[in-house]
Design a protein around this motif. Structure first.
Motif, short mmCIF file in Angstrom:
data_model
loop_
_atom_site.label_atom_id
_atom_site.label_comp_id
_atom_site.label_asym_id
_atom_site.label_seq_id
_atom_site.Cartn_x
_atom_site.Cartn_y
_atom_site.Cartn_z
N ARG A 157 -40.87 -1.70 1.44
CA ARG A 157 -40.10 -1.40 2.65
C ARG A 157 -39.13 -2.54 2.96
N GLU A 158 -39.63 -3.76 2.88
CA GLU A 158 -38.80 -4.93 3.17
C GLU A 158 -37.71 -5.11 2.11
N PHE A 159 -38.08 -4.95 0.85
CA PHE A 159 -37.11 -5.07 -0.25
C PHE A 159 -35.98 -4.06 -0.04
N ALA A 160 -36.35 -2.80 0.24
CA ALA A 160 -35.33 -1.75 0.43
C ALA A 160 -34.47 -2.06 1.66
N ALA A 161 -35.07 -2.61 2.72
CA ALA A 161 -34.28 -2.94 3.92
C ALA A 161 -33.21 -3.98 3.58
N GLY A 162 -33.57 -4.99 2.80
CA GLY A 162 -32.61 -6.03 2.40
C GLY A 162 -31.53 -5.46 1.49
N PHE A 163 -31.95 -4.63 0.55
CA PHE A 163 -31.01 -4.05 -0.41
C PHE A 163 -29.99 -3.14 0.30
N PHE A 164 -30.49 -2.22 1.15
CA PHE A 164 -29.59 -1.23 1.74
C PHE A 164 -28.73 -1.81 2.86
N ALA A 165 -29.21 -2.83 3.54
CA ALA A 165 -28.36 -3.45 4.57
C ALA A 165 -27.10 -4.00 3.92
N LEU A 166 -27.27 -4.69 2.78
CA LEU A 166 -26.10 -5.23 2.09
C LEU A 166 -25.27 -4.12 1.45
N ALA A 167 -25.96 -3.11 0.88
CA ALA A 167 -25.22 -1.99 0.24
C ALA A 167 -24.30 -1.32 1.25
N ARG A 168 -24.82 -1.09 2.45
CA ARG A 168 -24.00 -0.45 3.50
C ARG A 168 -22.81 -1.33 3.84
N ALA A 169 -23.07 -2.61 4.04
CA ALA A 169 -22.01 -3.52 4.43
C ALA A 169 -20.93 -3.61 3.35
N ALA A 170 -21.36 -3.54 2.09
CA ALA A 170 -20.41 -3.71 0.98
C ALA A 170 -19.79 -2.38 0.54
N GLY A 171 -20.29 -1.26 1.08
CA GLY A 171 -19.75 0.04 0.68
C GLY A 171 -20.10 0.42 -0.74
N ILE A 172 -21.33 0.08 -1.17
CA ILE A 172 -21.76 0.47 -2.51
C ILE A 172 -22.93 1.45 -2.39
N VAL A 173 -23.00 2.40 -3.32
CA VAL A 173 -23.98 3.49 -3.25
C VAL A 173 -24.96 3.37 -4.41
N LEU A 174 -26.27 3.45 -4.10
CA LEU A 174 -27.29 3.42 -5.16
C LEU A 174 -27.39 4.81 -5.78
N ILE A 175 -27.11 4.88 -7.09
CA ILE A 175 -27.07 6.20 -7.75
C ILE A 175 -28.16 6.39 -8.79
N GLY A 176 -29.03 5.37 -8.98
CA GLY A 176 -30.09 5.55 -9.96
C GLY A 176 -30.81 4.26 -10.25
N GLY A 177 -31.72 4.32 -11.22
CA GLY A 177 -32.47 3.11 -11.56
C GLY A 177 -33.69 3.45 -12.38
N ASP A 178 -34.63 2.52 -12.37
CA ASP A 178 -35.90 2.74 -13.06
C ASP A 178 -36.95 1.90 -12.34
N THR A 179 -38.21 2.29 -12.46
CA THR A 179 -39.29 1.59 -11.78
C THR A 179 -40.42 1.42 -12.78
#
Ligand code: ADP
Ligand code: MG
Length: 320
Positions: free
Chosen positions: A106-128
Motif C-alpha cells: 500500500r505504501e509503495f503504491a502510494a509513493g509510486f502513484f503520487a509521483l506518476a500523477r504529478a509527472a503525467g505518466i501512466v502505469l501500463i504493465g509489469g511483472d510481480t
C-alpha cells in the motif's frame, strides 16, 4: 515454467495495488490485464525508453520506507527522461519481493502513484515475482522528432551548468543511517525530484545534457568523454545548500557535491550564443541553475579553487 509467486496471489495483488483507471488521451489502447500493453505515439514524435533497477542494500538502505521506494524506482527513471528533454508517457514495473505484505505494498503504491500523477505518466504493465526486494521500472516518453538532447553535443567554449544542490542527497543518506540531522537533507535522499519541466524546456538551448546519479565529478567525466572534450571548473561556484553547509562544513560539503551521488539533478552545456536564451528561460524557475565551468578542447577535468588546483577525495559510487 512460471516463477514462484508471492503468497498474496498475483492477480489479487495487481488488481488491488497497481491496476488503476487510465486517464484518457495518453495514447493507451490496452493497459494492465492482457498479455501486453498497446500504446500509440503521437505523429511527428520519437519514442524515448529508459530502464533502471533499484535493489535494497545496493541502491537504497534496507529498511527505507516503502513509500520512498515506490517514489524512487519511478523518480530515477523519470530523471533519465528529463535528461533527454523528453515528456513522460508510459511506465512498466517489475516488482520483486521476498513476501507480499499488504501494508508494504500500500505504501509503495502510494509513493509510486503520487509521483506518476504529478509527472503525467501512466502505469501500463509489469511483472510481480518472489525474490530479493527491488523494483525495475521501464519508462517511455516522447520528443518532437529529432530533438533529443544527447551527451555528445558539448563543444569547446560552452558553459557547464547544473540544477539544484548536488551533495544534499548523499548527506541525507548518511544522516538517515544515523537517524538524525536535517529533515530537508533526509528528504532530498528519500524523495529525489526528477527535473522534467526543466529538461524539456532546455531543448534547443542545451548542447548536451545528462542527469547526475553517480556523482557530479564522475558524471561530468562521462559527459565530456561522450563529447570528446575536457573542462575547467571552479570549485567556488559549486551550489552548496545552506543545510549541507550547516550540517558538514564547507570542505566536506564540496567533497559530497563532487562525489556524493543520488542527486538526480541535470547537468548540461550551453553555447555562449544561447546564454541570453537560458537566462530568459530560467528566470521563471524556482530551481537554482548554476554555471560551474567551461568546456575546453583538451581531455580531462580540471578543478580550481582560489586560483590553485583543487584536489578532493573521489568517493564516487561504484556499481561493481
Ligand atoms: P503474464 O503471465 O502474461 O506475464 P501476469 O500475470 O504476469 O501476466 O500479469 C498480468 C497483467 O498484470 C499484465 O498486464 C501485466 O503487465 C500486469 N502486471 C503484472 N505485475 C504488475 C505490476 N507489478 N505492476 C503493474 N502491472 C503488472
Ligand atoms: Mg508476468
Amino acid at each position: 515454467m512460471a516463477a514462484r509467486r508471492p503468497a498474496l496471489d498475483e492477480a489479487t495483488l495487481i488488481g488491488r495495488y497497481f491496476a488503476r483507471p487510465l486517464p484518457a488521451r495518453r495514447g493507451v489502447i490496452l493497459g494492465i490485464g492482457d498479455d501486453a500493453a498497446v500504446t500509440r505515439l503521437p505523429a511527428g514524435h520519437d519514442l524515448v525508453t529508459a530502464t533502471d533497477a533499484i535493489f535494497a542494500g545496493v541502491h537504497y538502505p534496507r529498511g527505507t520506507p516503502p513509500r520512498a521506494i515506490g517514489h524512487r524506482c519511478l523518480a530515477v527513471n523519470l530523471s533519465d527522461l528529463a535528461a533527454m528533454g523528453a515528456t513522460p508517457l508510459w511506465a512498466s514495473l517489475a516488482l520483486s519481493l521476498p513476501r507480499a505484505r499488504a501494508a508494504w505494498l500500500r505504501e509503495f503504491a502510494a509513493g509510486f502513484f503520487a509521483l506518476a500523477r504529478a509527472a503525467g505518466i501512466v502505469l501500463i504493465g509489469g511483472d510481480t515475482v518472489r525474490g530479493p526486494e527491488g523494483a525495475t521500472v521501464t519508462v517511455q516518453g516522447r520528443l518532437r522528432r529529432g530533438t533529443a538532447i544527447t551527451r555528445s553535443g558539448a563543444r569547446p567554449g560552452d558553459g557547464i551548468w547544473v540544477t539544484g544542490h548536488p551533495g544534499d542527497a548523499v548527506a541525507g543518506r548518511l544522516l538517515l543511517a544515523r537517524r538524525g540531522g536535517s529533515r530537508a537533507l533526509r528528504q532530498r535522499f528519500l524523495y529525489p525530484q526528477p527535473r522534467l519541466r526543466e529538461g524539456a524546456a532546455l531543448a534547443g538551448v542545451a548542447s548536451a545534457m545528462m542527469d547526475i546519479s553517480d556523482g557530479l565529478h564522475a558524471d561530468l567525466g562521462k559527459l565530456m568523454c561522450a563529447s570528446a572534450c575536457g573542462a575547467d571548473f571552479d570549485a567556488d561556484r559549486l551550489p552548496l545548500s545552506r543545510q549541507l553547509l550547516a550540517a558538514v562544513g564547507i570542505e566536506a560539503a564540496r567533497e559530497m557535491a563532487l562525489s556524493g551521488g543520488d542527486d538526480y539533478e541535470l547537468l548540461f552545456t550551453v553555447p555562449a550564443g544561447r546564454e541570453a536564451q537560458l537566462a530568459r528561460l530560467t528566470r521563471r524557475w524556482a530551481l537554482p541553475v548554476t554555471r560551474i565551468g567551461t568546456v575546453r578542447r583538451r581531455a580531462g577535468l580540471r578543478w580550481r579553487l582560489d586560483g590553485a588546483a583543487f584536489r578532493f577525495r573521489d568517493r564516487t559510487f561504484r556499481h561493481f
